[in-house]
Design a protein around this motif. Structure first.
Motif, mmCIF file in Angstrom:
data_model
loop_
_atom_site.group_PDB
_atom_site.id
_atom_site.type_symbol
_atom_site.label_atom_id
_atom_site.label_comp_id
_atom_site.label_asym_id
_atom_site.label_seq_id
_atom_site.Cartn_x
_atom_site.Cartn_y
_atom_site.Cartn_z
ATOM 1 N N LEU A 191 -8.793 5.118 -0.359
ATOM 2 C CA LEU A 191 -7.635 4.110 0.535
ATOM 3 C C LEU A 191 -7.307 5.482 1.626
ATOM 4 C CD1 LEU A 191 -4.330 3.641 -1.932
ATOM 5 C CD2 LEU A 191 -6.033 1.830 -0.647
ATOM 6 N N LEU B 247 -7.920 -0.453 -5.596
ATOM 7 C CA LEU B 247 -6.082 -0.481 -4.794
ATOM 8 C C LEU B 247 -6.210 -1.152 -4.358
ATOM 9 C CD1 LEU B 247 -7.155 3.979 -4.951
ATOM 10 C CD2 LEU B 247 -5.573 1.887 -6.662
ATOM 11 N N LEU B 248 -6.731 -1.913 -3.024
ATOM 12 C CA LEU B 248 -6.267 -3.031 -1.460
ATOM 13 C C LEU B 248 -5.739 -4.138 -2.636
ATOM 14 C CD1 LEU B 248 -9.296 -2.160 0.316
ATOM 15 C CD2 LEU B 248 -6.359 -1.423 0.836
ATOM 16 N N GLY C 90 -13.811 4.586 0.140
ATOM 17 C CA GLY C 90 -13.589 3.447 0.740
ATOM 18 C C GLY C 90 -14.192 2.703 2.795
ATOM 19 N N ALA D 19 -11.807 1.513 -4.536
ATOM 20 C CA ALA D 19 -10.600 1.007 -2.891
ATOM 21 C C ALA D 19 -10.228 -0.368 -3.642
ATOM 22 C CB ALA D 19 -11.588 1.807 -2.024
ATOM 23 N N SER E 193 -1.641 4.366 9.678
ATOM 24 C CA SER E 193 -1.900 5.335 8.592
ATOM 25 C C SER E 193 -2.097 6.494 9.158
ATOM 26 C CB SER E 193 -3.390 5.266 8.605
ATOM 27 O OG SER E 193 -3.878 4.455 8.680
ATOM 28 N N LEU F 88 1.427 -0.942 -0.121
ATOM 29 C CA LEU F 88 0.262 0.143 -0.319
ATOM 30 C C LEU F 88 0.867 0.890 -0.022
ATOM 31 C CD1 LEU F 88 -2.622 -1.321 2.336
ATOM 32 C CD2 LEU F 88 -2.802 -0.765 -0.146
ATOM 33 N N ARG G 113 0.521 4.320 -2.975
ATOM 34 C CA ARG G 113 0.106 5.308 -2.769
ATOM 35 C C ARG G 113 1.205 6.117 -3.144
ATOM 36 N NH1 ARG G 113 -2.356 5.454 3.387
ATOM 37 N NH2 ARG G 113 -0.446 3.991 3.625
#
Length: 372
Positions: free
Chosen positions: A60, A272-273, A225, A269, A372, A16, A20
């Motif tokens: 995300l 991307l995950l 997300g 989402a 995060s 991830l 990003r």
């Protein structure tokens, strides 16, 4: 269902951070055209490449931040969010007036005489933007002759709206009935899309307020997300889910240019995950998140390399600015962002444990969200 099949990538065992970082570099690539004065940014369905990258960031972020909120009391959640976003932002403002703008001023005036007292006072650039809401982009009259004049950082504006999303989700999940049934965020997501589909409502109910205008297209991606996080146990991260999700997302954007992407935000989402699970990533990138620093420093670095004649075409700007941005992003992570997060995490961890016991709520969250 095993962890590898769920939409909860393990901390340090996912890509991830790489995803990003790629999104941040997409913003850099997009801005290279306007900053060098070589035409408009690449677009798809009326949105620039950079805008689509920002949408990905919000999707995300909604996933990760919702996990953080569900696993934390509101107070500690808010402190963590401030610690994650604000120190790096403030440092970027200071670096702009102490590194980038002085170089530009010295080149323009053959010295730094009068730099601190000229119009568009450098210190005002910091003071005016302290609240995350960016009111001014100029510093001491620099960049007046640049192909993209007067603006040192055209990316920072989104951080204010990201923090607004933090507050919205954090506040909603503080309501007792939402706390008991967090899946009620799903109809909130639907409502955000419906509101976007009726732009006249912004004028009717908010008098055309600019904050609402800018927030309206971003919030559905964040909430999308959030919905994915709440349904994470039911979403297998496999190609046979991610590829159809990508196809439906593209179809939704083609179907409704204005709001189709927002309506399909949970699918973005998921994609991307999934990429965060299957893409190979250097171990160093897995451990260190340079994406935020890359995002906030790319624009001023791109402006500076144009000023110095090192990146006056889009491609040259992308390459030279990417190198410089990487250096500033690494400094931001190691000197500002990571120390700030570690300091806050250590200072409130004991309070978190007490509050969790008081409310009989487990401190459960995906490991990726903890970073995060």
């Amino acid at each position: 269902m095993t962890t590898e099949n769920r939409a909860v990538p393990e901390r340090r065992d996912n890509s991830l951070n790489l995803v990003r970082l790629v999104l941040a570099l997409m913003v850099l690539v997009s801005h290279a055209y306007a900053i060098t004065g070589h035409g408009d940014e690449p677009t798809w369905q009326g949105k620039t490449l950079g805008t689509w990258a920002v949408y990905g960031f919000f999707a995300l972020s909604g996933f990760l931040i919702t996990g953080s909120r569900v696993g934390s009391p509101f107070g500690s959640y808010l402190v963590r969010r401030i610690a994650r976003i604000y120190p790096g932002f403030l440092a970027c403002l200071v670096v702009t007036i102490t590194v980038f703008a002085p170089i530009a001023y010295a080149k323009q005036h053959h010295g730094l005489g009068g730099y601190l007292t000229t119009s568009d006072w450098p210190l005002n650039y910091v003071v005016n933007n302290l609240t995350l809401k960016v009111f001014g982009g100029t510093v001491a009259g620099t960049l007046s002759d640049a192909p993209f004049p007067g603006i040192w950082n055209g990316s920072l504006w989104t951080l204010y709206y990201e923090f607004m999303c933090y507050l919205i989700v954090g506040t909603l999940l503080a309501l007792p009935f939402m706390r008991r049934r967090p899946l009620l965020l799903a109809p909130v997501f639907v409502g955000s899309v419906v509101f976007l589909a009726h732009p006249e409502w912004i004028q009717t109910y908010f008098g055309g307020h600019l904050d609402v205008i800018f927030l309206t297209p971003l919030l559905p991606f964040f909430l999308g997300g959030s919905v994915v996080w709440l349904l994470r146990d039911a979403i297998p991260l496999h190609w046979y889910v991610a590829l159809p999700a990508a196809g439906v997302f593209v179809g939704a954007v083609l179907w409704r240019e204005a709001w189709g992407g927002q309506a399909a935000a949970p699918l973005l989402a998921i994609v991307l995950l999934w990429l965060g699970q299957v893409l190979p990533s250097p171990a160093w990138i897995r451990r260190n998140d340079l994406s935020y620093g890359a995002y906030v420093y790319a624009f001023p670095v791109q402006q500076l390399v144009v000023l110095l004649g090192l990146g006056v075409t889009p491609f040259a700007n992308m390459v030279t600015a990417a190198i410089g941005t990487g250096l500033f992003a690494a400094a931001s992570w190691f000197v500002v962002e990571r120390p700030a997060m570690r300091s806050i995490r250590g200072s409130i961890s004991g309070v978190d444990v007490t509050l969790h016991h008081d409310h009989r709520e487990p401190a459960r969250q995906p490991a990726a969200a903890a970073a995060s």
